[in-house]
Design an enzyme around this catalytic site. Structure first.
Site, PDB file in Angstrom:
ATOM      1  N   ASP A   1     -13.439   1.024   6.915  1.00 40.46           N
ATOM      2  CA  ASP A   1     -12.434   1.455   5.957  1.00 40.46           C
ATOM      3  C   ASP A   1     -11.410   2.382   6.598  1.00 40.46           C
ATOM      4  O   ASP A   1     -10.384   2.681   5.989  1.00 40.46           O
ATOM      5  CB  ASP A   1     -13.093   2.201   4.796  1.00 40.46           C
ATOM      6  CG  ASP A   1     -13.917   1.277   3.913  1.00 40.46           C
ATOM      7  OD1 ASP A   1     -13.451   0.162   3.622  1.00 40.46           O
ATOM      8  OD2 ASP A   1     -15.031   1.664   3.526  1.00 40.46           O
TER       9      ASP A   1
ATOM     10  N   ASP B   1      -4.326  -4.747  -4.792  1.00 37.52           N
ATOM     11  CA  ASP B   1      -3.650  -3.467  -5.057  1.00 37.52           C
ATOM     12  C   ASP B   1      -2.223  -3.589  -5.567  1.00 37.52           C
ATOM     13  O   ASP B   1      -1.676  -2.610  -6.082  1.00 37.52           O
ATOM     14  CB  ASP B   1      -3.605  -2.567  -3.815  1.00 37.52           C
ATOM     15  CG  ASP B   1      -4.949  -2.001  -3.431  1.00 37.52           C
ATOM     16  OD1 ASP B   1      -5.903  -2.143  -4.207  1.00 37.52           O
ATOM     17  OD2 ASP B   1      -5.049  -1.417  -2.348  1.00 37.52           O
TER      18      ASP B   1
ATOM     19  N   ASP C   1       0.808  -1.226   0.000  1.00 39.99           N
ATOM     20  CA  ASP C   1       0.000   0.000   0.000  1.00 39.99           C
ATOM     21  C   ASP C   1       0.837   1.270   0.000  1.00 39.99           C
ATOM     22  O   ASP C   1       0.387   2.327   0.439  1.00 39.99           O
ATOM     23  CB  ASP C   1      -0.970   0.000   1.184  1.00 39.99           C
ATOM     24  CG  ASP C   1      -2.131   0.955   0.975  1.00 39.99           C
ATOM     25  OD1 ASP C   1      -2.482   1.219  -0.187  1.00 39.99           O
ATOM     26  OD2 ASP C   1      -2.670   1.447   1.976  1.00 39.99           O
TER      27      ASP C   1
END
Length: 355
Positions: free
Chosen positions: A328, A177, A139
C-alpha cells in the site's frame, strides 16, 4: 485519511533467489500521495521458472468462473521459493497464486496485456477480470497521482481497452475512487463535469462489447456516509447503463458490513447489483481509525475466495480486485506502493481461513 484505500497497477521490479524473474505490480490509490506509476513491459520477457503464458493454474474443483493468471507475482514467487527449497512457504503462497485476481490495465498501451490475458482466458473458458484505472487527475494528486494526461488521451485509452477486450467474456471495475472523490470534494471543481462525462462515456464504450460487464467503483462503507449523494453521483457517471457498482476495492471492510452498505446503495439505485473486493478483508479492518489504518495494516488475512456463488441476490461476485501482496506504500516497512512484497503476501496467506 481514514476510510480511504489504495490500489495498484503494474510496475516492474526484479526478484533474485537464483532466478531471473520479472515482477509486475500496481500503484496505490484512494487519497494518499504517490509518484505516477510507470507502465510495465509485457510479462514473460525474461526467462525463469514460471508457468506457460496461456496455461490456467485454476485449482481442480475450483468453482470460480474467473481466469487465473499463471504469470502473476504470486505465481512467480511460488516458483522462486520452490527453486530455493522453501517448499512450505511456496505451498502457503499458493492460496494467492492459485486464485483469480484482476489485471490492472496498463496506462500507456493496454493492448498487449489485454490480448495476452483475453486469449488465455478464452482458451480456458473463463471470465477475465480487469480494473480500468487511468482517469485524468487520478487520486487528487496523492499516492496514485497520474492517469491519462487529458480527456482526449483517456478517450483513446478506454477505446483501446474496449477494442482489445472484443468478444471475450469480461468483468471491468471502472475507475476505483473516481466517483467517491467527486462526492467527498477531493476532485477540483473545474474537473468535476469532465470526470462525470468521461466515466459515462467509458461505460457506453465498454458496454458496446456484449460480453463485457461494467461496475463503477463506489468506495467502501467507511468512506462516503451520504449514500443518496453517492448514488446521484454514480448515476451521473453512467450507472443506469452499467451492470452495477463495486465496493471495498483495496480496503479491509468485512463482507457483512460491505453487503449491508451495498444493499443500502442498491435500494437508492433502483436495485442495482454490486461486486465486493474480498482480497484482504478476512480479518476485517485494523482496529481504530488512525490515518495509517489503510496502509499495510498488520495482522490482516485473505478474504473470501473469488466466486460468483455469493448466496446474495444483490452481490454478483466476490472478487480479488486488489492483488494481495502488493504494498500500500512505504509504511510499516513496506516498499513503494504497488510493489510486490512477498513477506506481507505470506502473512496474508498464512492467516487465511481458506485452504
Amino acid at each position: 485519511m481514514p476510510g480511504r484505500r489504495r490500489r495498484t497497477r503494474p510496475r516492474a521490479t526484479a526478484l533474485g533467489l537464483g532466478l531471473a524473474l520479472l515482477l509486475a505490480t500496481v500503484p496505490g490509490c484512494g487519497g494518499h500521495p504517490q509518484a505516477r506509476p510507470e507502465p510495465a513491459p509485457p510479462r514473460g520477457s525474461r526467462s525463469g521458472a514460471t508457468p506457460s503464458a496461456t496455461a490456467s493454474t485454476t485449482p481442480a474443483g475450483d468453482a470460480s468462473p474467473f481466469w487465473v493468471d499463471p504469470r502473476s507475482d504470486a505465481a512467480r514467487q511460488v516458483a522462486a521459493w520452490e527453486a530455493a527449497g522453501r517448499t512450505g512457504d511456496a505451498q502457503v503462497l499458493r492460496r494467492i497464486a492459485d486464485r483469480p485476481m484482476a489485471l490492472w490495465v496498463p496506462g500507456d498501451d493496454p493492448g498487449p496485456e489485454i490480448r495476452r490475458t483475453a486469449q488465455a482466458a478464452h482458451a480456458a473458458g473463463r471470465t477475465l477480470l480487469l480494473t480500468a484505472y487511468n482517469i485524468p487527475y487520478r487520486d487528487c494528486g496523492q499516492h496514485s497521482a497520474g492517469g491519462a494526461v487529458d480527456a482526449g488521451a483517456y478517450r483513446g485509452w478506454i477505446g483501446a481497452v474496449a477494442d482489445n477486450i472484443g468478444r471475450q467474456k469480461t468483468m471491468v471495475v471502472l475507475e476505483p475512487d473516481a466517483v467517491p472523490h467527486l462526492v467527498d470534494g477531493c476532485t477540483q471543481a473545474e474537473r468535476r463535469q469532465e470526470r462525470f462525462q468521461l466515466l459515462s462515456e467509458a461505460v457506453d464504450r465498454l458496454k458496446r462489447n456484449r460480453e463485457t460487464k461494467v461496475y463503477i467503483d463506489a468506495g467502501n462503507p467507511a468512506w462516503v456516509k451520504d449514500t443518496g449523494k453517492l448514488v446521484d453521483a454514480l448515476y451521473q457517471a453512467g450507472l443506469d447503463r452499467a451492470d452495477g457498482f463495486s465496493l471495498n476495492v483495496s480496503n479491509f471492510q468485512s463482507d457483512a458490513d460491505t453487503r449491508a452498505y451495498g444493499a443500502e446503495l442498491s435500494r437508492a439505485a433502483k436495485g442495482k447489483h454490486f461486486v465486493i473486493d474480498t482480497s484482504r478483508n478476512g480479518a476485517g479492518p485494523l482496529p481504530g481509525h488512525g490515518q495509517e489504518a489503510w496502509c499495510n495494516p498488520p495482522g490482516r488475512a485473505l478474504g473470501t475466495p473469488p466466486t460468483d456463488a455469493t448466496g446474495d441476490p444483490l452481490v454478483d461476485a466476490y472478487l480479488w480486485i486488489k492483488r494481495p501482496g502488493e504494498s500500500d506504500g512505504p509504511c510499516r516497512g513496506g516498499p513503494q506502493a504497488g510493489r510486490w512484497w512477498p513477506d506481507y503476501a505470506l502473512g496474508l496467506a498464512r492467516r487465511s481461513k481458506e485452504e
